[in-house]
Design an enzyme around this catalytic site. Sequence first.
Site, PDB file in Angstrom:
ATOM      1  N   LYS A  46      22.131 -29.266  15.737  1.00  0.00           N
ATOM      2  CA  LYS A  46      20.718 -28.860  15.705  1.00  0.00           C
ATOM      3  C   LYS A  46      20.553 -27.551  14.933  1.00  0.00           C
ATOM      4  O   LYS A  46      21.427 -26.686  14.986  1.00  0.00           O
ATOM      5  CB  LYS A  46      20.268 -28.677  17.167  1.00  0.00           C
ATOM      6  N   LEU A  74      12.116 -26.302  16.000  1.00  0.00           N
ATOM      7  CA  LEU A  74      13.451 -25.691  15.856  1.00  0.00           C
ATOM      8  C   LEU A  74      13.819 -24.741  17.000  1.00  0.00           C
ATOM      9  O   LEU A  74      14.422 -23.686  16.774  1.00  0.00           O
ATOM     10  CB  LEU A  74      13.578 -24.984  14.496  1.00  0.00           C
ATOM     11  N   ASN A 129      18.316 -26.300   6.070  1.00  0.00           N
ATOM     12  CA  ASN A 129      17.072 -27.023   6.367  1.00  0.00           C
ATOM     13  C   ASN A 129      15.898 -26.321   5.707  1.00  0.00           C
ATOM     14  O   ASN A 129      15.402 -25.314   6.210  1.00  0.00           O
ATOM     15  CB  ASN A 129      16.871 -27.112   7.886  1.00  0.00           C
ATOM     16  N   CYS A 132      11.736 -28.479   7.419  1.00  0.00           N
ATOM     17  CA  CYS A 132      11.144 -28.702   8.747  1.00  0.00           C
ATOM     18  C   CYS A 132       9.628 -28.586   8.653  1.00  0.00           C
ATOM     19  O   CYS A 132       9.099 -27.548   8.248  1.00  0.00           O
ATOM     20  CB  CYS A 132      11.669 -27.709   9.778  1.00  0.00           C
ATOM     21  N   THR A 269      16.906 -40.655  15.169  1.00  0.00           N
ATOM     22  CA  THR A 269      16.041 -41.137  16.248  1.00  0.00           C
ATOM     23  C   THR A 269      16.664 -42.272  17.055  1.00  0.00           C
ATOM     24  O   THR A 269      16.459 -42.357  18.277  1.00  0.00           O
ATOM     25  CB  THR A 269      14.683 -41.567  15.655  1.00  0.00           C
TER      26      THR A 269
HETATM   27  C1  LIG Z   1      13.661 -34.489  17.910  1.00  0.00           C
HETATM   28  C2  LIG Z   1      14.102 -34.201  16.496  1.00  0.00           C
HETATM   29  C3  LIG Z   1      14.601 -32.944  16.168  1.00  0.00           C
HETATM   30  C4  LIG Z   1      15.012 -32.673  14.852  1.00  0.00           C
HETATM   31  N1  LIG Z   1      15.525 -31.436  14.562  1.00  0.00           N
HETATM   32  C5  LIG Z   1      15.980 -31.186  13.308  1.00  0.00           C
HETATM   33  C6  LIG Z   1      16.599 -29.939  13.010  1.00  0.00           C
HETATM   34  O1  LIG Z   1      16.797 -29.073  13.871  1.00  0.00           O
HETATM   35  N2  LIG Z   1      16.988 -29.707  11.713  1.00  0.00           N
HETATM   36  C7  LIG Z   1      16.820 -30.667  10.728  1.00  0.00           C
HETATM   37  O2  LIG Z   1      17.207 -30.421   9.580  1.00  0.00           O
HETATM   38  N3  LIG Z   1      16.275 -31.867  11.003  1.00  0.00           N
HETATM   39  C8  LIG Z   1      15.852 -32.148  12.257  1.00  0.00           C
HETATM   40  N4  LIG Z   1      15.312 -33.377  12.540  1.00  0.00           N
HETATM   41  C9  LIG Z   1      15.203 -34.402  11.478  1.00  0.00           C
HETATM   42  C10 LIG Z   1      16.373 -35.399  11.552  1.00  0.00           C
HETATM   43  O3  LIG Z   1      17.623 -34.766  11.370  1.00  0.00           O
HETATM   44  C11 LIG Z   1      16.238 -36.521  10.477  1.00  0.00           C
HETATM   45  O4  LIG Z   1      16.234 -35.946   9.194  1.00  0.00           O
HETATM   46  C12 LIG Z   1      14.948 -37.326  10.640  1.00  0.00           C
HETATM   47  O5  LIG Z   1      14.612 -37.488  11.998  1.00  0.00           O
HETATM   48  C13 LIG Z   1      15.039 -38.702   9.985  1.00  0.00           C
HETATM   49  O6  LIG Z   1      16.087 -39.479  10.532  1.00  0.00           O
HETATM   50  P1  LIG Z   1      15.846 -40.546  11.745  1.00  0.00           P
HETATM   51  O7  LIG Z   1      14.667 -41.399  11.345  1.00  0.00           O
HETATM   52  O8  LIG Z   1      17.129 -41.310  11.847  1.00  0.00           O
HETATM   53  O9  LIG Z   1      15.552 -39.739  12.955  1.00  0.00           O
HETATM   54  C14 LIG Z   1      14.908 -33.686  13.847  1.00  0.00           C
HETATM   55  C15 LIG Z   1      14.401 -34.943  14.202  1.00  0.00           C
HETATM   56  C16 LIG Z   1      14.005 -35.219  15.495  1.00  0.00           C
HETATM   57  C17 LIG Z   1      13.494 -36.601  15.837  1.00  0.00           C
END
Ligand SMILES: Cc1cc2nc3c(=O)[nH]c(=O)nc-3n(C[C@H](O)[C@H](O)[C@H](O)COP(=O)(O)O)c2cc1C
Length: 296
Positions: A46, A74, A129, A132, A269
């Site tokens: 994270k 974040l 990142n 965000c 997800t």
């Molecule tokens: C609850 C949640 C928290 C996330 N936190 C971060 C994060 O801290 N840093 C980041 O670069 N991406 C974060 N993301 C984005 C994911 O890493 C990913 O890029 C995005 O969800 C698309 O992939 P997915 O459809 O498989 O979830 C987060 C996504 C979700 C759902």
Amino acid sequence: MTGIDLSVNICGVEWKNPIATASGTYSYFESSRYYKPDRLGCITTKGVSINPWNGNPGPRIAETYGGMLNSIGLENPGIDAYLSPSGELRMLKKAGATVMANIAGHTVREYCEAAEKIASSEADMIELNISCPNVECGGLVFGRDPKAAGDLTKEVKRHCPGKPLVVKLSPNVTDITTVALSVQEAGADAVSMINTLLGMRIDTMAGKPVLAKGSGGLSGPAIHPVAVYMVYECAKILDIPIIAMGGVSKADDALEFFYAGAKAVAVGTAAIVDPEAPVKILAELEKKIIDRREGK
Ligand SMILES: Cc1cc2nc3c(=O)[nH]c(=O)nc-3n(C[C@H](O)[C@H](O)[C@H](O)COP(=O)(O)O)c2cc1C
């Protein structure tokens, strides 16, 4: 275990297979109850920032058709907690995992300080990142503008010379290829894509947004075709590797990304729905490859 070799080398770091976790959807303290982290090619942690962040007020999660919206913002305990002897990085390294540390910041200086601390840690790679959608300053402010993204990448790279720097791209732009090219030119060793898509749900009884912040980031199967298209477009023009993510919930979704030009894939997800999803997808991928080899 099938014994087939799925290892990939991502900018000098050996991953035992091409499946990773996506940042923000894996926590050692919760997820390692379901599988050992060294089973995956890489664990992306994270986002951490130089100081602890509280994140946004709730509600900050909403379900959608084929996915979810989040506006976590974040929330994290800060980099010193992450790097402490009882922190997540130490735990993961003790468990034999390859780790990509995702870093966040409000300003160039904050990003650089975070990168510098991670550079002298046990983390194998750094993910920057710049995408965000849930923080007011930092994040997308850099990720939306090719020049700002390039300038930040160059500056951060100077602060972590010994570690591969992966820049995480946002889909919330007119043309993702211009940002991708800019960060490649600035010294990124790889890109990861895509972060969440900006979205909103309205509570029709209350007549106001479901999320306290209003908007959030859409993730899950609903965004997969968008991600495949963006990976495909970037793979045509980039020389550096692409780590793809966005809606992977079965092996076939990962295969689509490989055919689009990605070198590795991360699961996000899907692991919120089923914490074992990344290892199940890996096992399914291995089986598909064996079946194809045997002409099944
Ligand atoms: C609850 C949640 C928290 C996330 N936190 C971060 C994060 O801290 N840093 C980041 O670069 N991406 C974060 N993301 C984005 C994911 O890493 C990913 O890029 C995005 O969800 C698309 O992939 P997915 O459809 O498989 O979830 C987060 C996504 C979700 C759902």
